[in-house]
Motif scaffolding. Structure first.
Motif, PDB file in Angstrom:
ATOM      1  N   LYS A  18       1.416  -2.807  -9.065  1.00 55.08           N
ATOM      2  CA  LYS A  18       0.390  -2.809 -10.109  1.00 55.08           C
ATOM      3  C   LYS A  18      -0.967  -3.276  -9.592  1.00 55.08           C
ATOM      4  CE  LYS A  18       3.392  -3.196 -14.139  1.00 55.08           C
ATOM      5  NZ  LYS A  18       3.731  -3.953 -15.359  1.00 55.08           N
ATOM      6  N   MET A  19      -0.963  -3.842  -8.381  1.00 57.63           N
ATOM      7  CA  MET A  19      -2.200  -4.373  -7.812  1.00 57.63           C
ATOM      8  C   MET A  19      -2.746  -3.518  -6.671  1.00 57.63           C
ATOM      9  SD  MET A  19      -1.200  -8.418  -7.703  1.00 57.63           S
ATOM     10  CE  MET A  19      -2.758  -8.876  -6.980  1.00 57.63           C
ATOM     11  N   LEU A  20      -1.938  -2.588  -6.165  1.00 53.91           N
ATOM     12  CA  LEU A  20      -2.297  -1.882  -4.932  1.00 53.91           C
ATOM     13  C   LEU A  20      -3.641  -1.179  -5.027  1.00 53.91           C
ATOM     14  CD1 LEU A  20      -1.458  -1.084  -2.062  1.00 53.91           C
ATOM     15  CD2 LEU A  20      -0.364   0.950  -3.027  1.00 53.91           C
ATOM     16  N   TYR A  21      -3.843  -0.421  -6.098  1.00 49.55           N
ATOM     17  CA  TYR A  21      -5.104   0.330  -6.252  1.00 49.55           C
ATOM     18  C   TYR A  21      -6.298  -0.631  -6.246  1.00 49.55           C
ATOM     19  CZ  TYR A  21      -8.632   3.446  -8.229  1.00 49.55           C
ATOM     20  OH  TYR A  21      -9.782   4.173  -8.435  1.00 49.55           O
ATOM     21  N   GLY A  22      -6.200  -1.719  -7.001  1.00 48.17           N
ATOM     22  CA  GLY A  22      -7.292  -2.686  -7.071  1.00 48.17           C
ATOM     23  C   GLY A  22      -7.556  -3.361  -5.731  1.00 48.17           C
ATOM     24  N   LEU A  23      -6.476  -3.680  -4.982  1.00 50.10           N
ATOM     25  CA  LEU A  23      -6.630  -4.303  -3.667  1.00 50.10           C
ATOM     26  C   LEU A  23      -7.360  -3.376  -2.704  1.00 50.10           C
ATOM     27  CD1 LEU A  23      -3.049  -5.834  -3.269  1.00 50.10           C
ATOM     28  CD2 LEU A  23      -5.173  -7.101  -3.620  1.00 50.10           C
ATOM     29  N   ALA A  24      -6.976  -2.104  -2.730  1.00 53.71           N
ATOM     30  CA  ALA A  24      -7.622  -1.117  -1.855  1.00 53.71           C
ATOM     31  C   ALA A  24      -9.101  -0.975  -2.189  1.00 53.71           C
ATOM     32  CB  ALA A  24      -6.910   0.232  -1.979  1.00 53.71           C
ATOM     33  N   GLN A  25      -9.416  -0.975  -3.493  1.00 52.57           N
ATOM     34  CA  GLN A  25     -10.817  -0.868  -3.916  1.00 52.57           C
ATOM     35  C   GLN A  25     -11.630  -2.080  -3.459  1.00 52.57           C
ATOM     36  OE1 GLN A  25     -12.555   1.719  -5.778  1.00 52.57           O
ATOM     37  NE2 GLN A  25     -10.776   2.723  -4.889  1.00 52.57           N
ATOM     38  N   LEU A  26     -11.047  -3.280  -3.574  1.00 50.74           N
ATOM     39  CA  LEU A  26     -11.731  -4.492  -3.142  1.00 50.74           C
ATOM     40  C   LEU A  26     -12.006  -4.473  -1.644  1.00 50.74           C
ATOM     41  CD1 LEU A  26      -9.931  -7.307  -5.163  1.00 50.74           C
ATOM     42  CD2 LEU A  26     -12.338  -6.708  -5.302  1.00 50.74           C
ATOM     43  N   PHE A  27     -11.019  -4.075  -0.864  1.00 48.40           N
ATOM     44  CA  PHE A  27     -11.168  -3.981   0.588  1.00 48.40           C
ATOM     45  C   PHE A  27     -12.288  -2.994   0.932  1.00 48.40           C
ATOM     46  CE2 PHE A  27      -8.732  -3.147   4.822  1.00 48.40           C
ATOM     47  CZ  PHE A  27      -9.607  -3.997   5.483  1.00 48.40           C
ATOM     48  N   ALA A  49      -4.129   3.612   1.023  1.00 47.25           N
ATOM     49  CA  ALA A  49      -3.233   2.555   0.537  1.00 47.25           C
ATOM     50  C   ALA A  49      -1.853   3.140   0.284  1.00 47.25           C
ATOM     51  CB  ALA A  49      -3.780   1.944  -0.748  1.00 47.25           C
ATOM     52  N   SER A  50      -0.845   2.427   0.744  1.00 43.01           N
ATOM     53  CA  SER A  50       0.543   2.787   0.442  1.00 43.01           C
ATOM     54  C   SER A  50       1.294   1.471   0.267  1.00 43.01           C
ATOM     55  CB  SER A  50       1.136   3.644   1.570  1.00 43.01           C
ATOM     56  OG  SER A  50       1.482   2.845   2.680  1.00 43.01           O
ATOM     57  N   LYS A 223      -1.121  10.657  -5.361  1.00 44.78           N
ATOM     58  CA  LYS A 223      -1.149  10.666  -6.825  1.00 44.78           C
ATOM     59  C   LYS A 223      -1.225  12.088  -7.359  1.00 44.78           C
ATOM     60  CE  LYS A 223      -3.664   8.655 -10.759  1.00 44.78           C
ATOM     61  NZ  LYS A 223      -4.813   7.825 -11.179  1.00 44.78           N
ATOM     62  N   GLU A 224      -2.027  12.916  -6.726  1.00 47.35           N
ATOM     63  CA  GLU A 224      -2.177  14.308  -7.171  1.00 47.35           C
ATOM     64  C   GLU A 224      -0.884  15.094  -6.969  1.00 47.35           C
ATOM     65  OE1 GLU A 224      -4.365  17.194  -9.076  1.00 47.35           O
ATOM     66  OE2 GLU A 224      -4.842  15.080  -8.752  1.00 47.35           O
ATOM     67  N   ILE A 225      -0.188  14.829  -5.849  1.00 48.96           N
ATOM     68  CA  ILE A 225       1.104  15.496  -5.580  1.00 48.96           C
ATOM     69  C   ILE A 225       2.103  15.143  -6.679  1.00 48.96           C
ATOM     70  CG2 ILE A 225       3.124  15.479  -4.051  1.00 48.96           C
ATOM     71  CD1 ILE A 225       1.125  15.145  -1.697  1.00 48.96           C
ATOM     72  N   ILE A 226       2.154  13.863  -7.041  1.00 47.89           N
ATOM     73  CA  ILE A 226       3.093  13.414  -8.082  1.00 47.89           C
ATOM     74  C   ILE A 226       2.730  14.033  -9.427  1.00 47.89           C
ATOM     75  CG2 ILE A 226       3.925  11.401  -9.363  1.00 47.89           C
ATOM     76  CD1 ILE A 226       3.507   9.777  -6.757  1.00 47.89           C
ATOM     77  N   GLU A 250       1.185   3.302 -10.962  1.00 51.32           N
ATOM     78  CA  GLU A 250       2.189   2.372 -10.447  1.00 51.32           C
ATOM     79  C   GLU A 250       3.208   3.082  -9.568  1.00 51.32           C
ATOM     80  OE1 GLU A 250       5.316  -1.043 -12.045  1.00 51.32           O
ATOM     81  OE2 GLU A 250       4.061   0.037 -13.480  1.00 51.32           O
ATOM     82  N   VAL A 251       3.651   4.244  -9.997  1.00 48.75           N
ATOM     83  CA  VAL A 251       4.621   5.013  -9.212  1.00 48.75           C
ATOM     84  C   VAL A 251       4.005   5.461  -7.887  1.00 48.75           C
ATOM     85  CG1 VAL A 251       5.942   7.158  -9.143  1.00 48.75           C
ATOM     86  CG2 VAL A 251       5.988   5.756 -11.196  1.00 48.75           C
ATOM     87  N   THR A 252       2.732   5.857  -7.939  1.00 51.95           N
ATOM     88  CA  THR A 252       2.026   6.245  -6.708  1.00 51.95           C
ATOM     89  C   THR A 252       2.012   5.090  -5.718  1.00 51.95           C
ATOM     90  OG1 THR A 252       0.599   7.737  -7.982  1.00 51.95           O
ATOM     91  CG2 THR A 252      -0.163   7.137  -5.793  1.00 51.95           C
ATOM     92  N   SER A 253       1.966   3.876  -6.248  1.00 51.73           N
ATOM     93  CA  SER A 253       1.918   2.676  -5.404  1.00 51.73           C
ATOM     94  C   SER A 253       3.301   2.253  -4.912  1.00 51.73           C
ATOM     95  CB  SER A 253       1.281   1.520  -6.185  1.00 51.73           C
ATOM     96  OG  SER A 253      -0.012   1.865  -6.614  1.00 51.73           O
TER      97      SER A 253
END
Length: 687
Positions: A18-27, A49-50, A223-226, A250-253
Motif C-alpha cells: 500500500k506504500m510502494l507507489y508513494g515511496l517510489a514517488q518520494l524517491f 518500483a516492484s 499496472k497497465e498489463i494487469i 495494491e495488486v500491482t505492488s
C-alpha cells in the motif's frame, strides 16, 4: 543533449504494497530536488518500483556540475579609496579576507551607488564524485512513520536493504548505503529467470531485468498489463469489471511478473450481502469481482499471480478453496447474527468501552440519540426515524460478522435491521452513519443518514477535545480531523441550516461535568475553521481570510460568501472597492475617536457627504433581503454602485477636520460603509 545514464537501484525485502507507489514517488521527487541543488543538468528522470526494489534512471546526466559564478560585494568606491586614490584600510581588509588579487577587482554600478566587487568562478566537480552524497540525501528524505532496524547496527529503512547498485554509464559508483556496498549485481524474480544479474551498463536497465530476470520493473507498465488483462478476461466471461483503482494499485505492488487468472466460488454464497462478498474478495483476498451486464454480482472472480506455471489449474483450485472457506465462515457468522434481534444487542453495549473517560458505547448511543433529535429538528429530517436510527446505530458492532470484518460496521447493521422488519429509511441510515470515511468518499444521501453521521462525529470531537486528546502535529490516531471535515462536507454539500456554534454547544451540554477543558467551544470552532480552509484550496487564500474575518458560523452560509467573493473579484469595479475599503479601514483603525451609532444630519456640510449618506441609507434597506437570503453575489453587485460616490466623497470631503464633532460624524459615515461590506466579508483583506 550529451551526458551518461545513471541507474540507482535499492534491493530490499518485500516493501509494503500500500506504500510502494508513494515511496517510489518520494524517491523520484527527492532525487530531482537534489540534482537541482547540486546544479547537475539532465534530460529526464524515470522511476521504477516492484515488491523488492526502488529504482531511478536519470537520462543524459552531465558528467560535470555547471560552473558557478560567485559574486562578493565589497565597500563602496567612496569608502574603498581615499582622495588620493589609495586603497583604504577597510578595502584592504576585505581584499585580504576574500583572497582577491587587486587585478581582478571590478566595479559594480547601481542606481544606489558604486561598489567594489569580485567574481569567482567555481569549477564544477565531477558528477561521479557527487552521486553518493546526492543519492544518500534523496533516500534519507523518504520519511514514513515507521522504519525498520535490522542486524546489529542502528540503520533504519522501510524494509531491510540487501543490494545497492549505482552505475553511471558503465562505471560502478563506489558507495556504502545502509551498510551495503554498491555492486553491479541486481536480483531477478524469486522463482523464475536468473536469480542474479550483472549490470554492465546503466542503459541496460530495466530491459535486462525483464529479459533475464523475469521482472517488469516499470510500475506503470505492470499496472497497465494487469488492468487490460482484467478487462479482457471479464469480457470473455460475459461480465464486466468496476475497477477499484486502490486495489489495482495494491495488486500491482504485490507482483513482479503478473499472470491474470480467473476462478469461481459456490453460487450459494451470492445470498450473502453483496458488500460483504466484495469486501472479502477485494480487501481480504485481493481478488477482482465480476459483475453481470445488469450490475449483479457473478460467482466468478479474477486474481493475479506472480509466477508462470505449466498447469494453472492447481493455482486456480487453491484460490477457489481459500475463497470458499472464507465465504463459508462469513455465511455462518451472518446466519448466526440473524438469530438475534439487532436491538437486543443494545444492553450489551454497556460492557463495551468507548473511552475510559467518556463511558461505554451505550453512553455514546444515548448522546447520539439526543443530538440526532436536535439535528433532525434543525434540518427537517424525520425526528422519529432519526431517534430510532441512532438507537440502533452501534448495535451491529458486537455481531460476529463485524467482529471478524470491522469495515462492515453500519452496512451489516442495515441488513440486520431490514431482516428484523425495521423501516428501510432507518436501516439505510445505519449504512450511511460513517460517511464520509475518507476524503473522496460520498456523503450520506438521506437526511436521516446526515443526521446520524453528524451526531456521531460531533460527539466524538467534543468528547476528545473535552479530555484534551486532540491531534498534535501529524498525529491524529482518533481521526478527529477527518470527523471535522466530514461534518463540514455534509453541511456544505447538503446546504443544511446548521450553526457550528449551536451544534458544538448542544454536544457539550450533554457531557456536563465530564469535560475538563475550559473554552472548549472556541477551541473546537477554531479547529473546524482550520479544516474548512482545506475545502477552498483552489481559492485565493485572501478570499478565505476575508470571509473568516466576519466568522460566519453556518458552513453553508460561509460557502455562499466564498463563491460570491470569488465572482466579485472578476468584476472590474472590485479593485477600486478593495482600495476604498482599505482606506476606510485605515481611517477607522488610526482614529482615536469612538464613532457614533447614528449620523448627525445637521453636521453634514457638503453635498458629497449628504449624497453618500442617502445612498448608504437606501442600500441598507435594499440589501437586507439579500443578506437574509444569502444572495451575497447580488449584494456585492449592488455595492459596486457606491464606488464613484465614495470616490467623490474622498476627493471633496476632508475627514480630519479641526471640528471634532464633524470629524467624528464623518468617521461614523465611513463606519456605515464598512458595516455594509462586513455583512458579507472584510474585502479590505483582499489583494
Amino acid at each position: 543533449m550529451s551526458g551518461k545514464t545513471l541507474i540507482v537501484e535499492i534491493g530490499t525485502e518485500e516493501l509494503p504494497p500500500k506504500m510502494l507507489y508513494g515511496l517510489a514517488q518520494l524517491f523520484y521527487e527527492n532525487i530531482i530536488a537534489e540534482l537541482k541543488v547540486f546544479q547537475l543538468v539532465y534530460k529526464k528522470v524515470i522511476w521504477f518500483a516492484s515488491p523488492r526494489r526502488l529504482a531511478l534512471k536519470v537520462m543524459h546526466l552531465n558528467t560535470y556540475q555547471v560552473d558557478r559564478v560567485i559574486e562578493k560585494r565589497g565597500p563602496k568606491l567612496t569608502e574603498a579609496f581615499d582622495i588620493k586614490g589609495n586603497i583604504t584600510e577597510k578595502a584592504n581588509t576585505w581584499i585580504h579576507f576574500n583572497k582577491v588579487p587587486i587585478s581582478e577587482l571590478e566595479t559594480l554600478y547601481t542606481t544606489k551607488g558604486e561598489w567594489l566587487i569580485c567574481r569567482k568562478i567555481i569549477k564544477g566537480k565531477k558528477t561521479n564524485l557527487l552521486l553518493p552524497e546526492i543519492i544518500e540525501k534523496a533516500i534519507k528524505k523518504i520519511s514514513i512513520p515507521k522504519l525498520m532496524r535490522w542486524g546489529e547496527n542502528n540503520i533504519k529503512f522501510i524494509r531491510p536493504v540487501h543490494t545497492i547498485t549505482i552505475l553511471f554509464g558503465d562505471k560502478l559508483i563506489p558507495s556504502i548505503l545502509f551498510g551495503v556496498k554498491s555492486k553491479r549485481i541486481i536480483y531477478g524474480h524469486r522463482f523464475m529467470g536468473h536469480s542474479k544479474i550483472k549490470l554492465i551498463n546503466a542503459d541496460e536497465y530495466p530491459q535486462v531485468l525483464l529479459e533475464k530476470g523475469k521482472v517488469i520493473a516499470d510500475y506503470k507498465k505492470r499496472k497497465e498489463i494487469i488492468k487490460n488483462g482484467i478487462e479482457l478476461t471479464s469480457c470473455k466471461l460475459g461480465g464486466k469489471i468496476y475497477l477499484n483503482d486502490e486495489l489495482l494499485q495494491e495488486v500491482t505492488s504485490l507482483v513482479e511478473w503478473p499472470i491474470i487468472l480467473h476462478a469461481s466460488f459456490k453460487e450459494e454464497f451470492l445470498n450473502i450481502p453483496n458488500e460483504l462478498l466484495i469486501h472479502i474478495m477485494e480487501n481480504v483476498q485481493k481478488y477482482f469481482p465480476i459483475y453481470g451486464i445488469k450490475g449483479n454480482l457473478l460467482s466468478n472472480f479474477i486474481f493475479i499471480t506472480n509466477i508462470e506455471s505449466n498447469d494453472n489449474n492447481d493455482i486456480i483450485i487453491g484460490n477457489e478453496k481459500v475463497l470458499n472457506a472464507r465465504l463459508e465462515d462469513a455465511k455462518f457468522f451472518f446466519d448466526h447474527d440473524k438469530k438475534r434481534v439487532l436491538l437486543d444487542n443494545l444492553q450489551l453495549l454497556e460492557k463495551v468501552i468507548f473511552h475510559k473517560k467518556l463511558g461505554s458505547l451505550r453512553d455514546k448511543t444515548k448522546r447520539i440519540q439526543h443530538l440526532s433529535k436536535w439535528i433532525a429538528q434543525k434540518i427537517g429530517a424525520n425526528v422519529e426515524y432519526s431517534i430510532r436510527a441512532s438507537l440502533l446505530s452501534k448495535c451491529d458492532l458486537i455481531t460476529r460478522v463485524v467482529c471478524e470484518f470491522p469495515d462492515m460496521q453500519g452496512i451489516m447493521g442495515m441488513y440486520y435491521a431490514i431482516y428484523n422488519g425495521e423501516n428501510r429509511d432507518i436501516a439505510f441510515a445505519l449504512s450511511e452513519q460513517y460517511k464520509p470515511s475518507f476524503s473522496k468518499d460520498t456523503i450520506p444521501s438521506s437526511l436521516i443518514g446526515c443526521t446520524l453521521s453528524i451526531a456521531d462525529k460531533i460527539d466524538t470531537l467534543v468528547g476528545m477535545f473535552g479530555i484534551n486528546e486532540i491531534p498534535k502535529g501529524s498525529r491524529d490516531p482518533l481521526a478527529l480531523r477527518r470527523a471535522a471535515s466530514g461534518i463540514l462536507r455534509i453541511i456544505i454539500e447538503k446546504k443544511l441550516p446548521l450553526s457550528l456554534e449551536d451544534l458544538v454547544q448542544e454536544a457539550v451540554s450533554i457531557y456536563k461535568d465530564k469535560l475538563i477543558i475550559k473554552d472548549i467551544i472556541n477551541n473546537i470552532l477554531n479547529f473546524m475553521f482550520k479544516r474548512l480552509e482545506k475545502f477552498y484550496i483552489d481559492f485565493d487564500i485572501n478570499i478565505f481570510k476575508a470571509v473568516l474575518s466576519v466568522r460566519p458560523l453556518y458552513p453553508a452560509d460561509f460557502d455562499l460568501r466564498m463563491q460570491a467573493l470569488s465572482y466579485f473579484l472578476s468584476l472590474k469595479e472590485s479593485n477600486k472597492l478593495i482600495v476604498i475599503n482599505k482606506r476606510v479601514s485605515n481611517f477607522l483603525i488610526k482614529s482615536n475617536h469612538t464613532v457614533c451609532h447614528v449620523i448627525n444630519i445637521s453636521l453634514l456640510k457638503q453635498k458629497e457627504e449628504i449624497e453618500l449618506l442617502n445612498n448608504i441609507s437606501n442600500l441598507t434597506i435594499k440589501l437586507q433581503p439579500y443578506f437574509s437570503k444569502g444572495l451575497y453575489t447580488e449584494a456585492l453587485i449592488e455595492l459596486t454602485t457606491l464606488s464613484s460616490i465614495i470616490d467623490k466623497f474622498f476627493d471633496k470631503v476632508q475627514i480630519n477636520t479641526f471640528d471634532e464633532n464633524i470629524h467624528i460624524n464623518r468617521l461614523t459615515l465611513l463606519s456605515k460603509i464598512r458595516s455594509l461590506f462586513l455583512q458579507i466579508a472584510d474585502i479590505s483583506l483582499l489583494k
